[in-house]
Structures are given as C-alpha cells and as structure tokens.
Design a protein around this motif. Sequence first.
Motif, PDB file in Angstrom:
ATOM      1  N   ASN A  50       0.858  -1.182   0.000  1.00 19.09           N
ATOM      2  CA  ASN A  50       0.000   0.000   0.000  1.00 19.09           C
ATOM      3  C   ASN A  50       0.890   1.225   0.000  1.00 19.09           C
ATOM      4  OD1 ASN A  50      -2.296  -1.562   0.310  1.00 19.09           O
ATOM      5  ND2 ASN A  50      -2.043  -1.582   2.523  1.00 19.09           N
ATOM      6  N   GLY A  51       0.531   2.188  -0.848  1.00 21.03           N
ATOM      7  CA  GLY A  51       1.295   3.423  -0.870  1.00 21.03           C
ATOM      8  C   GLY A  51       2.569   3.334  -1.689  1.00 21.03           C
ATOM      9  N   ALA A  52       2.737   2.248  -2.471  1.00 20.26           N
ATOM     10  CA  ALA A  52       3.931   2.111  -3.305  1.00 20.26           C
ATOM     11  C   ALA A  52       3.816   2.947  -4.574  1.00 20.26           C
ATOM     12  CB  ALA A  52       4.166   0.642  -3.654  1.00 20.26           C
ATOM     13  N   GLY A  53       2.612   3.461  -4.849  1.00 19.07           N
ATOM     14  CA  GLY A  53       2.427   4.298  -6.034  1.00 19.07           C
ATOM     15  C   GLY A  53       1.710   3.606  -7.180  1.00 19.07           C
ATOM     16  N   LYS A  54       1.189   2.402  -6.898  1.00 22.93           N
ATOM     17  CA  LYS A  54       0.516   1.640  -7.964  1.00 22.93           C
ATOM     18  C   LYS A  54      -0.729   2.356  -8.458  1.00 22.93           C
ATOM     19  CE  LYS A  54       0.112  -1.401  -4.958  1.00 22.93           C
ATOM     20  NZ  LYS A  54      -0.354  -2.436  -4.073  1.00 22.93           N
ATOM     21  N   THR A  55      -1.557   2.758  -7.498  1.00 21.54           N
ATOM     22  CA  THR A  55      -2.823   3.390  -7.878  1.00 21.54           C
ATOM     23  C   THR A  55      -2.587   4.724  -8.579  1.00 21.54           C
ATOM     24  OG1 THR A  55      -3.941   2.278  -6.075  1.00 21.54           O
ATOM     25  CG2 THR A  55      -5.038   4.187  -6.985  1.00 21.54           C
ATOM     26  N   THR A  56      -1.569   5.446  -8.149  1.00 24.69           N
ATOM     27  CA  THR A  56      -1.243   6.713  -8.824  1.00 24.69           C
ATOM     28  C   THR A  56      -0.884   6.465 -10.277  1.00 24.69           C
ATOM     29  OG1 THR A  56      -0.441   7.625  -6.761  1.00 24.69           O
ATOM     30  CG2 THR A  56       0.268   8.724  -8.754  1.00 24.69           C
ATOM     31  N   LEU A  57      -0.080   5.446 -10.508  1.00 23.13           N
ATOM     32  CA  LEU A  57       0.324   5.108 -11.871  1.00 23.13           C
ATOM     33  C   LEU A  57      -0.910   4.789 -12.717  1.00 23.13           C
ATOM     34  CD1 LEU A  57       2.651   4.611 -13.842  1.00 23.13           C
ATOM     35  CD2 LEU A  57       2.694   2.231 -13.082  1.00 23.13           C
ATOM     36  N   VAL A  58      -1.804   3.989 -12.139  1.00 28.30           N
ATOM     37  CA  VAL A  58      -3.043   3.643 -12.841  1.00 28.30           C
ATOM     38  C   VAL A  58      -3.821   4.906 -13.191  1.00 28.30           C
ATOM     39  CG1 VAL A  58      -5.306   2.571 -12.584  1.00 28.30           C
ATOM     40  CG2 VAL A  58      -3.269   1.403 -11.738  1.00 28.30           C
ATOM     41  N   ASN A  59      -3.957   5.786 -12.218  1.00 30.13           N
ATOM     42  CA  ASN A  59      -4.734   7.008 -12.439  1.00 30.13           C
ATOM     43  C   ASN A  59      -4.096   7.900 -13.495  1.00 30.13           C
ATOM     44  OD1 ASN A  59      -6.896   6.524 -10.761  1.00 30.13           O
ATOM     45  ND2 ASN A  59      -5.836   7.293  -8.958  1.00 30.13           N
ATOM     46  N   ILE A  60      -2.781   7.864 -13.580  1.00 27.63           N
ATOM     47  CA  ILE A  60      -2.109   8.666 -14.611  1.00 27.63           C
ATOM     48  C   ILE A  60      -2.404   8.081 -15.991  1.00 27.63           C
ATOM     49  CG2 ILE A  60       0.158   9.238 -15.577  1.00 27.63           C
ATOM     50  CD1 ILE A  60       1.078   9.641 -12.621  1.00 27.63           C
ATOM     51  N   ILE A  61      -2.297   6.753 -16.098  1.00 29.48           N
ATOM     52  CA  ILE A  61      -2.562   6.110 -17.387  1.00 29.48           C
ATOM     53  C   ILE A  61      -4.031   6.300 -17.784  1.00 29.48           C
ATOM     54  CG2 ILE A  61      -2.566   3.915 -18.633  1.00 29.48           C
ATOM     55  CD1 ILE A  61      -0.216   3.061 -16.828  1.00 29.48           C
ATOM     56  N   ALA A  62      -4.900   6.318 -16.772  1.00 30.15           N
ATOM     57  CA  ALA A  62      -6.329   6.435 -17.048  1.00 30.15           C
ATOM     58  C   ALA A  62      -6.763   7.870 -17.290  1.00 30.15           C
ATOM     59  CB  ALA A  62      -7.118   5.856 -15.884  1.00 30.15           C
ATOM     60  N   GLY A  63      -5.845   8.817 -17.132  1.00 31.81           N
ATOM     61  CA  GLY A  63      -6.187  10.217 -17.376  1.00 31.81           C
ATOM     62  C   GLY A  63      -6.872  10.898 -16.209  1.00 31.81           C
ATOM     63  N   CYS A  64      -6.880  10.248 -15.054  1.00 27.33           N
ATOM     64  CA  CYS A  64      -7.544  10.855 -13.892  1.00 27.33           C
ATOM     65  C   CYS A  64      -6.610  11.842 -13.179  1.00 27.33           C
ATOM     66  CB  CYS A  64      -7.970   9.793 -12.888  1.00 27.33           C
ATOM     67  SG  CYS A  64      -9.079   8.583 -13.580  1.00 27.33           S
ATOM     68  N   ILE A  65      -5.317  11.598 -13.257  1.00 27.74           N
ATOM     69  CA  ILE A  65      -4.333  12.470 -12.612  1.00 27.74           C
ATOM     70  C   ILE A  65      -3.318  12.861 -13.672  1.00 27.74           C
ATOM     71  CG2 ILE A  65      -2.451  12.558 -10.916  1.00 27.74           C
ATOM     72  CD1 ILE A  65      -3.883  10.611  -9.225  1.00 27.74           C
ATOM     73  N   LYS A  66      -2.855  14.106 -13.612  1.00 33.76           N
ATOM     74  CA  LYS A  66      -1.828  14.507 -14.570  1.00 33.76           C
ATOM     75  C   LYS A  66      -0.451  14.334 -13.954  1.00 33.76           C
ATOM     76  CE  LYS A  66      -4.859  17.483 -16.995  1.00 33.76           C
ATOM     77  NZ  LYS A  66      -5.322  18.820 -17.263  1.00 33.76           N
ATOM     78  N   PRO A  67       0.460  13.707 -14.677  1.00 34.81           N
ATOM     79  CA  PRO A  67       1.809  13.526 -14.134  1.00 34.81           C
ATOM     80  C   PRO A  67       2.569  14.845 -14.202  1.00 34.81           C
ATOM     81  CG  PRO A  67       1.688  12.662 -16.354  1.00 34.81           C
ATOM     82  CD  PRO A  67       0.296  13.110 -16.010  1.00 34.81           C
ATOM     83  N   ASP A  68       3.582  14.972 -13.352  1.00 33.54           N
ATOM     84  CA  ASP A  68       4.410  16.173 -13.391  1.00 33.54           C
ATOM     85  C   ASP A  68       5.431  16.073 -14.515  1.00 33.54           C
ATOM     86  OD1 ASP A  68       3.047  16.986 -11.160  1.00 33.54           O
ATOM     87  OD2 ASP A  68       4.474  16.046  -9.791  1.00 33.54           O
ATOM     88  N   ALA A  69       5.800  14.842 -14.829  1.00 29.96           N
ATOM     89  CA  ALA A  69       6.738  14.630 -15.929  1.00 29.96           C
ATOM     90  C   ALA A  69       6.491  13.250 -16.503  1.00 29.96           C
ATOM     91  CB  ALA A  69       8.174  14.750 -15.422  1.00 29.96           C
ATOM     92  N   GLY A  70       6.995  13.017 -17.701  1.00 30.10           N
ATOM     93  CA  GLY A  70       6.903  11.692 -18.283  1.00 30.10           C
ATOM     94  C   GLY A  70       6.031  11.649 -19.515  1.00 30.10           C
ATOM     95  N   GLU A  71       6.190  10.541 -20.267  1.00 29.28           N
ATOM     96  CA  GLU A  71       5.459  10.381 -21.515  1.00 29.28           C
ATOM     97  C   GLU A  71       4.751   9.044 -21.557  1.00 29.28           C
ATOM     98  OE1 GLU A  71       8.844  10.934 -23.897  1.00 29.28           O
ATOM     99  OE2 GLU A  71       8.694  13.137 -23.805  1.00 29.28           O
ATOM    100  N   ILE A  72       3.664   9.006 -22.312  1.00 26.24           N
ATOM    101  CA  ILE A  72       2.916   7.759 -22.466  1.00 26.24           C
ATOM    102  C   ILE A  72       2.810   7.456 -23.963  1.00 26.24           C
ATOM    103  CG2 ILE A  72       0.720   6.585 -22.040  1.00 26.24           C
ATOM    104  CD1 ILE A  72       0.271   8.523 -19.709  1.00 26.24           C
TER     105      ILE A  72
END
Lengths: 516, 345
Positions: A50-72
Amino acid sequence: MSSQIPSFFSNDIVLHVEGIRKVYPNGVIANDNVTLSVLKGEIHAILGENGAGKTTLVNIIAGCIKPDAGEIYVNGKKVKIDNPRTAIKLGIGVVHQHFILIPTLTVIENIALSLNNSGFRLNLSKVKERIIQLSNLLNLKIDFNTKVEELPVGLKQKVEILRVLCQNANILILDEPTSVLTPIEVEEFFRILRNLKEKGCSIILITHKVKEALSISDRITIMRKGRIIKTLTPKETNEEELSLLIIGEKQNSESISFTNENNNTKKILLSVNNLNVRGDRGELSVKNVSFSLYSGEILGIAGIAGNGQKELVEALTGLRKPESGTIIIMDENVVNKKPKFLIKKGMAYIPEDRIGRGVVLTMSLAENAILKRFEESPFSNKTIMNKNSIMNYAHELIKKFGIIAPNPNIEVSNLSGGNIQRLIVARELSYNAKILIAENPTAGLDVRATDFTHRIFLDLKSKGVGILLISADLDELLKLSDRILVMYNGKIMKEFNRNEYDIYKIAKLMLGIEVN
Amino acid sequence: MNSSKLIGLYRALLSIILTFLVTSIFLIINNTNPLLAYYYIFIGAFGNINLIIETLVRATPILIISLGLAISFRCKVWNIGAEGQLYIGAMLGTITAIALGESFFTFPIAFIMSLIGGALWASIPAFMKSKLGINEVITTFLMNFISINFVQWLLSFPLKSPETLFPESERIPNSAILPVLIPYTRMHLGIVIAFFLILPIIHFIMMKTTFGFKLKVVGENPEVARYSGIDVEKILFLALVISGALAGMAGFIEVAGIQFRMRPTISPGYGYTGIVIALLGQNNPIGISLASIFIAAIINGSSTMSRMLNQPQGIVDFIQGLLIMFVLASNYILRYVSKKELIKL
C-alpha cells in the motif's frame, strides 16, 4: 531487464510509459521516474505495498491524474491522456479499487452511461444485447435491472469489469481486483482474464498478493516507494524473492501462535436467535440464523459476497431492522436499538465499505479518529469539543497504528486505502469494545498491514473480546477463526470447529453444494 | 488560517470579481461607466457615518437569517423558507408585544416568541424531511407563500390597526422597542445584538461544540454519521428548526428596531438574500458577517447609484443572482484552475 523487452518501437508494445513522475501537493512522491512496457496479449502484474504508487500510476494512465513529468505511448504513438475519455478512446479501460458506479441507477443504465455513443436516443435494448453477450463470455449472473446500490461489493466489481469491456478496451487495468472475491471467485476471475488474454487483450493487474501475481501473470513488475524495482517473469522467481523485493527489507513474520481454549469456560457475549432480515428489495436475505459468540473467540463467517452477510451485519450493528428474531448482547435484547446504544454497549464495527461507511473523506484524520467518541471525555464535555486533546489523541493513534500521514489535520481523502483502513481499525479498537464485527478487514491491504490487523485481532481475543469475522478470504478465516459458520443464500449451512476444518468442504458449502 | 478557509476566501473573492465583470458588461451596454457606477455604490453605502449606519441597519436582519441558514446548510438541509419563517416569527413577536403592553418583560417574551414562531413554522417541513423523507427545498419554499399571505390577511383584517388605512398592526409598546444608540440615526441595539451576541454564539456552536461536529458529519456523509451513533434524523430536524428560529428573530428585530409595527412589507426578500450570503460566506460565521455587510452595501449603494446614473433599481437583484451562480460555480472553476497549477509543480 532490457533483454526481456522487445525493442522500443516493436509492434508488440501496446502501452509504454517513460519517466513518469508525480508529486502530490502534500509532498508525497507517488511516482518517481516510472518506466514500464506492456506487451500485446500479456498479463502484467504490478506488485507492491500500500502506498507504493501503484494506484497513482493507474490514475495517470487512465487520465484521472496529470503527471508532473513523463510520456505515455500507446501502440508506439506518443499520446497525451488528459482526461479519462481520451484513455477510453485509446482502448484503455480501468477498474478502480473504489467503484465509480452510480448507486441509484440500474446495471444497464450504468453501463449505457459509460458507453456514451448512443447519440441522442438512449438505446437500452442494444446495450443490453451487448451486456448479455459479454456476460455470457464471462459467465456472470447479474440481474441487469437491479439498482447498483443493492448489489454486494463482489457483484459491483463484476459490473465494473463489464462496463470497461463494453467500452471495447484492449488494455485492461485492474486495481486490486481480487480483494473482494472469494478463492473460488478468484479462480473464476482468473479464467476470465486468461480468456481475455487469448482474445488479444493486454491486462495490467495491480495487486499486492504475491501468489496471485505468480499464478496468473506473464511478467511481474515490482514497485516500491514510487519506483520500479524490477521486472521479472514468474518462471525466474519465487514467492520469497518477490516478498523481499516488495518490502525491501527482511520482515520478521513469525507464524501466529494459536491457542484454542474450551468454550465452556467462556461467557456468551452475543447470541442471535432465529434472526430474519429483509434486504433492500424486500427479499428475505437472512433466514432463521442462530449462533452465539463467546468471549475470547474469533467466529468466522465464510460465504460468497451477497449471501446475506451484509444484511446480517447491518442488523447486528443497528443499521437495519430485523424482520423477526432476537439479538441478545450480554443478556439484553438489542433488536431495534440504535447504533449509539450498541456502541455504548461495547460493539465495534469495521465496515467493508471503508469510503462509504468507514470515514468521512472530506474531514480531517483527527475528526475521523474521534467519530464514535466525540461525546466522551476528554474529547468533549458532551457539548464543547476539546481541540487539544483531540489532536494529541490523533497524534497518538498515528504513532501507535503506523498511519502514514504528515499531520492529524490532513483530509482523509489524501490518505491511501491501506492507511484509511489503519485509521478505521485504530478508531474501532480505541474504545474498550467487547464485541468486534469485522467485515473483510484486510481486503486490499498489503502483507504488512494484514499481518498487523491479524495480530491485533489475536491480541483482542486474548483479552476476552469476541470477534465476528466476516471474510471472503478463506485463508484468513482458516488462519484466525476458532469456529467457522458457512453462509449461503441467507442460511447458515454448517458450523465447523477448528479441528474439523476442511477447505474443500467449506468451499463447496459456500457454493451451496450440500456435503455430508 | 488553514487551507480550507483560504480556499473559501478565494471562492468568495473569485465570485465577487466575476459578478462585477459581468455586471460591467451590462452597464457598458447601458451606456454607463462601470467604474463610476461602482464608485456611487460605494459612496451610497459608506459615504458618511449615516450611510454606514444605514448599511449596518440593512445588514442586521440578513446577517441573523444567514447565520441560521449556515447551520442548516452545514448539514446539507436546504432551507429556502427563511422568508416565511421570518414573517411568522415577526408576527408572533408583534402579537405578543401588543398583548403584553408596557412591561419590563415585554421585549424578552416577545423576542422569545418570535424565535418560537419561526421554529414552529420550520418544524413542519423539518418533520416532513426527517420522518417522511420529503424534500425540504420544495416544502420550505412553498410554505413561504402560505405564511406571507396568511400574515397579509391577519394584518388586513383581524389585527389591522384601527388608526391607519394600510394593512399594518398597531404600534408595539415602547418597552418592546430596541433603543437607539446614536441619536438622530437608526443605529439600534439590535445591530449590536446581531454582530456581538448572535454572531459569536453561532460561531461557537458551529466550530466548538459537539452539535456543530454532528452537523458537519451528517452533511458530509450521513451513512457514516448513522454508523457512528449520530441520530441523523434528529440533527436534520434540529438544523432546520434552528434556522427557522433565527429567521423569526430577524423578523422581530426588524419590527422592534426599525418599523415598530408589523407590516406585510417587513422583508423585501431578506429570506432569499440570506441564501446568497450563507453561500457567499461559505457557511462560515465570520465570512457570513462580511458577506452580509457586503450585500447590504450593494443593496443600499445601488439605490444611490441608480438615482445618480439613471440606472434601473433591478440591478440589485441582478447582482445577487449572478453572485449565487458564481459562488456555486467557483468551486468547479477553482478546482479546474488548481489542477492546471499542479502540472507546473
């Protein structure tokens, strides 16, 4: 690592994320330089605490959260996913850990809503056709005209999966999908995943369960503290290595010692007699249920979600009026008593739906910590709240239960799922409860938090607390319970004492198959 | 100041700025210099000590009403019926004062009766909401018409003063009248009561008491409230009744401080203005006190402005309508802006 991954522009890579970074406003680095590739037709597990950042990664790929850096990159093309609709158009479908269905709409309406391609006229029959076709493929049995709020969690999840499939997703992201399923349902669920994989779907499976990752996935990526640690295939690794990689340090998980005393010397805390409870649609959901809970024991209730456990718990906690029967707590019939009375009587409750029933997301950690005790000293003198003692108390809980939070003023919506559960457990155990009703208490929790919860339960048990453990996790029940009741279709099928445990018999009874 | 209060302040300021921007467009279309218009509004509201007192006179009833509304809005009970509750409270207070005649107890008893009047009138929709689950927006709103017309009838027939031609009550006894604090102005004791007694009390109740905590939990998540042992129905009932009591009090203070009689025109829609203020003040008593002065200034200043620049009086309602809209929208606007901000981090 590079040896296993085909070259960057290979046709086989359907999804590639490069250098994703996300820092939350509260300073938490959720993702740090995350790079990951997903191949066509593979099941790719992402393992982590828990808290390893898995859900954040999912949300970034899903367009729910915007990443500060990086490309998809999707199918080799660089894309900008700035809202969930873009993700859906690209064929990325996400089933979130916390469901995003509208409770008051029916299953069909919820799915139709997400399709958004029917034009001006809402063509429900066309949607229904597609749902039936897909649900036959997945072997799902859902009444499509039921309102979602009336479905148990297990079925809600299936609706979520159906919804995503109806959107023609070919990259499926599942966030902790098995946390609400029974072992038998998990098998069934994996069968569906393999089926989808054969049809060319790529699946990203977010999980913290090592066994599951090993049994179902083609490749496993381990995340820790927002970083990718390693990507492996199940063949080249084992349970032990993965556990170590996840935790990052040697964990002292000595097996839990178990003592089983004779019930004759203990007193009855809770006794349920011929209880009948109606569900939301007026159907009899709990049928003539009788059992007793003794002090210092853990009584497990096994059953597949939706077999009356929810209604039983609501009746016991005073949230639902029983049709008939008695509930006796320490020699007093508490049928028709309000939750406040039951709390005073010493009943603690860890609800299954943490977000909906466990915490107020928009309020602070400290306020949530005293939800059940704010009228007690020292938090208030019944009328006036004492802010200082509330704060001190919240600090204490954060320390004692290892809740990861910068301060007690933080809004609970900023905490991860595991930390929310720690907060609820902390709150429920903080008053001297004599009876604890726990509904899937470790669903979605990582190894460490699960272990922590189990230890607390055993500690409570040794102090004479009676625990009613309703769980879809049969392993958990077998590990902790002194007795297990199997519930199917609102009835108690059979009671097992600890020396008679037989996983196959219990599993069969959970499915309603009679055994002698 | 913590971050949620700061966001509340941003919301309020943002909606005020947007409201002025949109109003400016209409003023320009109407061949008027908006800056000049706003200057006259300001002068009309704060130009001299007398005008400042008049703004406070105007702010007093709407402050009391919106403090009450903040309590019901805090637990997401949308009381749209403050206007009617005000009329019933003011009427009952006036009747009591006239019946008691000159006595030391006239004011306190009449004052309490106005609270009871507003509370009783609000208890009808409150009962329907908490016991039967009937939407309070509809019941409270529709009951306004019943109460206002009922009061109009009372003042036209049974309680009409025999001395005047208009539908209005007799003058209340002198002992029920709130004393004037600054001679030759309308600066009456009610203004002090509102700002220095009612405001701190409501602030204390909302921020420091277990009742205030319960209001918040019920408003944010009634399911959790129920499971935590809070009697949700009771809280919903009490919140609506308390907001009714305060609306009734506002009505009687207007009678005892300004009008000295009950009139069918006692409130030019203060009950609805209170909604604007409670929303603009973000249900925070301090914010509400500022918002009530702000709105009172707009109301008073606009009449000066419309006289000076020959603009329609309706500009006041125009501004209030825009404010509600932008306050409600500002949450989403701010969320959108802050999301954009986060990417830059």
